[in-house]
Design a protein around this motif. Structure first.
Motif, PDB file in Angstrom:
ATOM      1  N   GLU A 291       0.733  -1.314   0.178  1.00 57.94           N
ATOM      2  CA  GLU A 291       0.078   0.052   0.025  1.00 57.94           C
ATOM      3  C   GLU A 291       0.771   1.087   0.074  1.00 57.94           C
ATOM      4  O   GLU A 291       0.579   2.192  -0.706  1.00 57.94           O
ATOM      5  CB  GLU A 291      -0.983   0.055   1.331  1.00 57.94           C
ATOM      6  CG  GLU A 291      -2.137  -1.074   1.141  1.00 57.94           C
ATOM      7  CD  GLU A 291      -1.392  -2.406   1.712  1.00 57.94           C
ATOM      8  OE1 GLU A 291      -0.455  -2.498   2.039  1.00 57.94           O
ATOM      9  OE2 GLU A 291      -2.380  -3.181   1.932  1.00 57.94           O
TER      10      GLU A 291
ATOM     11  N   CYS B 244       2.318   1.885  -3.473  1.00 60.88           N
ATOM     12  CA  CYS B 244       1.413   2.371  -4.320  1.00 60.88           C
ATOM     13  C   CYS B 244       1.338   3.768  -4.090  1.00 60.88           C
ATOM     14  O   CYS B 244       1.214   4.630  -5.357  1.00 60.88           O
ATOM     15  CB  CYS B 244       0.089   1.744  -4.180  1.00 60.88           C
ATOM     16  SG  CYS B 244      -0.071  -0.185  -4.515  1.00 60.88           S
TER      17      CYS B 244
ATOM     18  N   TRP C 267       2.182   6.764  -7.033  1.00 64.74           N
ATOM     19  CA  TRP C 267       1.235   7.375  -7.427  1.00 64.74           C
ATOM     20  C   TRP C 267       1.546   9.070  -7.382  1.00 64.74           C
ATOM     21  O   TRP C 267       1.304   9.925  -8.030  1.00 64.74           O
ATOM     22  CB  TRP C 267      -0.220   7.305  -6.635  1.00 64.74           C
ATOM     23  CG  TRP C 267      -1.302   8.363  -6.838  1.00 64.74           C
ATOM     24  CD1 TRP C 267      -1.954   8.666  -7.930  1.00 64.74           C
ATOM     25  CD2 TRP C 267      -1.646   9.411  -5.785  1.00 64.74           C
ATOM     26  NE1 TRP C 267      -2.788   9.569  -7.547  1.00 64.74           N
ATOM     27  CE2 TRP C 267      -2.461  10.140  -6.217  1.00 64.74           C
ATOM     28  CE3 TRP C 267      -1.158   9.560  -4.464  1.00 64.74           C
ATOM     29  CZ2 TRP C 267      -3.018  11.190  -5.564  1.00 64.74           C
ATOM     30  CZ3 TRP C 267      -1.672  10.827  -3.781  1.00 64.74           C
ATOM     31  CH2 TRP C 267      -2.821  11.413  -4.211  1.00 64.74           C
TER      32      TRP C 267
ATOM     33  N   ARG D 117      -3.381   4.256  -8.016  1.00 67.73           N
ATOM     34  CA  ARG D 117      -3.253   3.250  -7.086  1.00 67.73           C
ATOM     35  C   ARG D 117      -4.159   1.926  -7.525  1.00 67.73           C
ATOM     36  O   ARG D 117      -3.842   0.830  -7.214  1.00 67.73           O
ATOM     37  CB  ARG D 117      -3.757   3.492  -5.814  1.00 67.73           C
ATOM     38  CG  ARG D 117      -2.658   4.594  -5.207  1.00 67.73           C
ATOM     39  CD  ARG D 117      -3.376   5.245  -3.968  1.00 67.73           C
ATOM     40  NE  ARG D 117      -3.989   6.429  -4.129  1.00 67.73           N
ATOM     41  CZ  ARG D 117      -4.537   7.231  -3.509  1.00 67.73           C
ATOM     42  NH1 ARG D 117      -4.562   6.895  -1.858  1.00 67.73           N
ATOM     43  NH2 ARG D 117      -5.220   8.243  -3.556  1.00 67.73           N
ATOM     44  N   GLN D 118      -5.239   2.150  -8.457  1.00 70.80           N
ATOM     45  CA  GLN D 118      -6.088   1.425  -8.877  1.00 70.80           C
ATOM     46  C   GLN D 118      -5.475   0.533  -9.749  1.00 70.80           C
ATOM     47  O   GLN D 118      -5.845  -0.888 -10.000  1.00 70.80           O
ATOM     48  CB  GLN D 118      -7.460   2.061  -9.511  1.00 70.80           C
ATOM     49  CG  GLN D 118      -8.387   2.877  -8.632  1.00 70.80           C
ATOM     50  CD  GLN D 118      -8.046   4.298  -8.499  1.00 70.80           C
ATOM     51  OE1 GLN D 118      -6.760   4.727  -8.644  1.00 70.80           O
ATOM     52  NE2 GLN D 118      -8.923   5.190  -8.440  1.00 70.80           N
TER      53      GLN D 118
ATOM     54  N   ARG E 229      -3.077  -1.799  -7.802  1.00 72.14           N
ATOM     55  CA  ARG E 229      -3.738  -2.932  -6.924  1.00 72.14           C
ATOM     56  C   ARG E 229      -5.045  -3.391  -7.361  1.00 72.14           C
ATOM     57  O   ARG E 229      -5.945  -3.010  -6.982  1.00 72.14           O
ATOM     58  CB  ARG E 229      -3.713  -2.442  -5.584  1.00 72.14           C
ATOM     59  CG  ARG E 229      -2.410  -2.324  -4.816  1.00 72.14           C
ATOM     60  CD  ARG E 229      -1.819  -3.673  -4.311  1.00 72.14           C
ATOM     61  NE  ARG E 229      -2.528  -4.414  -3.744  1.00 72.14           N
ATOM     62  CZ  ARG E 229      -2.158  -4.723  -2.432  1.00 72.14           C
ATOM     63  NH1 ARG E 229      -1.037  -4.286  -1.937  1.00 72.14           N
ATOM     64  NH2 ARG E 229      -2.889  -5.495  -1.559  1.00 72.14           N
TER      65      ARG E 229
ATOM     66  N   TRP F 223      -8.081  -2.530  -4.359  1.00 68.23           N
ATOM     67  CA  TRP F 223      -7.783  -1.102  -4.107  1.00 68.23           C
ATOM     68  C   TRP F 223      -9.098  -0.517  -3.523  1.00 68.23           C
ATOM     69  O   TRP F 223      -8.904   0.356  -2.738  1.00 68.23           O
ATOM     70  CB  TRP F 223      -7.435  -0.211  -5.366  1.00 68.23           C
ATOM     71  CG  TRP F 223      -8.512  -0.184  -6.535  1.00 68.23           C
ATOM     72  CD1 TRP F 223      -8.731  -1.051  -7.552  1.00 68.23           C
ATOM     73  CD2 TRP F 223      -9.661   0.603  -6.524  1.00 68.23           C
ATOM     74  NE1 TRP F 223      -9.826  -0.722  -8.280  1.00 68.23           N
ATOM     75  CE2 TRP F 223     -10.501   0.328  -7.583  1.00 68.23           C
ATOM     76  CE3 TRP F 223     -10.032   1.822  -5.751  1.00 68.23           C
ATOM     77  CZ2 TRP F 223     -11.296   1.080  -8.013  1.00 68.23           C
ATOM     78  CZ3 TRP F 223     -11.216   2.586  -6.227  1.00 68.23           C
ATOM     79  CH2 TRP F 223     -11.911   2.383  -7.048  1.00 68.23           C
ATOM     80  N   GLN F 224     -10.387  -1.153  -3.541  1.00 69.99           N
ATOM     81  CA  GLN F 224     -11.536  -0.597  -3.194  1.00 69.99           C
ATOM     82  C   GLN F 224     -11.400  -0.889  -1.477  1.00 69.99           C
ATOM     83  O   GLN F 224     -11.907  -0.208  -0.525  1.00 69.99           O
ATOM     84  CB  GLN F 224     -12.584  -1.257  -3.704  1.00 69.99           C
ATOM     85  CG  GLN F 224     -13.020  -0.834  -5.127  1.00 69.99           C
ATOM     86  CD  GLN F 224     -12.492  -2.247  -5.979  1.00 69.99           C
ATOM     87  OE1 GLN F 224     -11.516  -2.833  -5.491  1.00 69.99           O
ATOM     88  NE2 GLN F 224     -13.119  -2.368  -6.946  1.00 69.99           N
TER      89      GLN F 224
ATOM     90  N   TRP G 255      -8.284   1.631  -0.137  1.00 66.26           N
ATOM     91  CA  TRP G 255      -8.620   2.906  -0.050  1.00 66.26           C
ATOM     92  C   TRP G 255     -10.031   3.179  -0.628  1.00 66.26           C
ATOM     93  O   TRP G 255     -10.513   3.563  -1.777  1.00 66.26           O
ATOM     94  CB  TRP G 255      -7.784   3.709  -1.424  1.00 66.26           C
ATOM     95  CG  TRP G 255      -6.224   3.360  -1.236  1.00 66.26           C
ATOM     96  CD1 TRP G 255      -5.680   4.102  -0.081  1.00 66.26           C
ATOM     97  CD2 TRP G 255      -5.347   2.531  -1.878  1.00 66.26           C
ATOM     98  NE1 TRP G 255      -4.122   3.469  -0.369  1.00 66.26           N
ATOM     99  CE2 TRP G 255      -4.057   2.701  -1.100  1.00 66.26           C
ATOM    100  CE3 TRP G 255      -5.596   1.585  -2.769  1.00 66.26           C
ATOM    101  CZ2 TRP G 255      -2.938   2.182  -1.538  1.00 66.26           C
ATOM    102  CZ3 TRP G 255      -4.350   1.229  -3.431  1.00 66.26           C
ATOM    103  CH2 TRP G 255      -3.166   1.235  -2.831  1.00 66.26           C
TER     104      TRP G 255
END
Length: 94
Positions: free
Chosen positions: A56, A59, A63, A72-73, A76, A80-81, A84
């Motif tokens: 994390e 990422c 970004w 980040r999407q 991961r 990612w949901q 984050w």
């Protein structure tokens, strides 16, 4: 011949965005970019080719250092949901 599933293909396709970003940077700067992210260029290559999953914090660093070009999407795609949730809410609003 190795067959991969659709979700794995989508994940690798998303990594093309990250790969394109890195390949535009001169080689010497790639190592500096990785260092600013708190990792090595070799590790970033492993991420691009699906050999490793970035944590994390990495990422967020990628970004930030890419000025938002690499999301980040993309880094991961499977979770990612969960990591984050505020990004998922922003996506719903937009």
């Amino acid at each position: 011949m190795v067959l991969i599933g659709f979700t794995e293909w989508c994940s690798l396709a998303g990594m093309d965005e990250f790969k394109k970003f890195l390949m535009v940077i001169p080689v010497a700067e790639r190592h500096a970019f990785a260092a600013r992210c708190g990792t090595t260029y070799a590790f970033l290559r492993n991420v691009i080719y699906g050999q490793r999953t970035p944590g994390e914090k990495l990422c967020v660093a990628i970004w930030r250092e890419s000025n938002g070009v690499v999301t980040r999407q993309v880094l991961r795609p499977y979770d990612w949901q969960e990591i984050w949730p505020e990004l998922a809410q922003q996506k719903e609003i937009a």
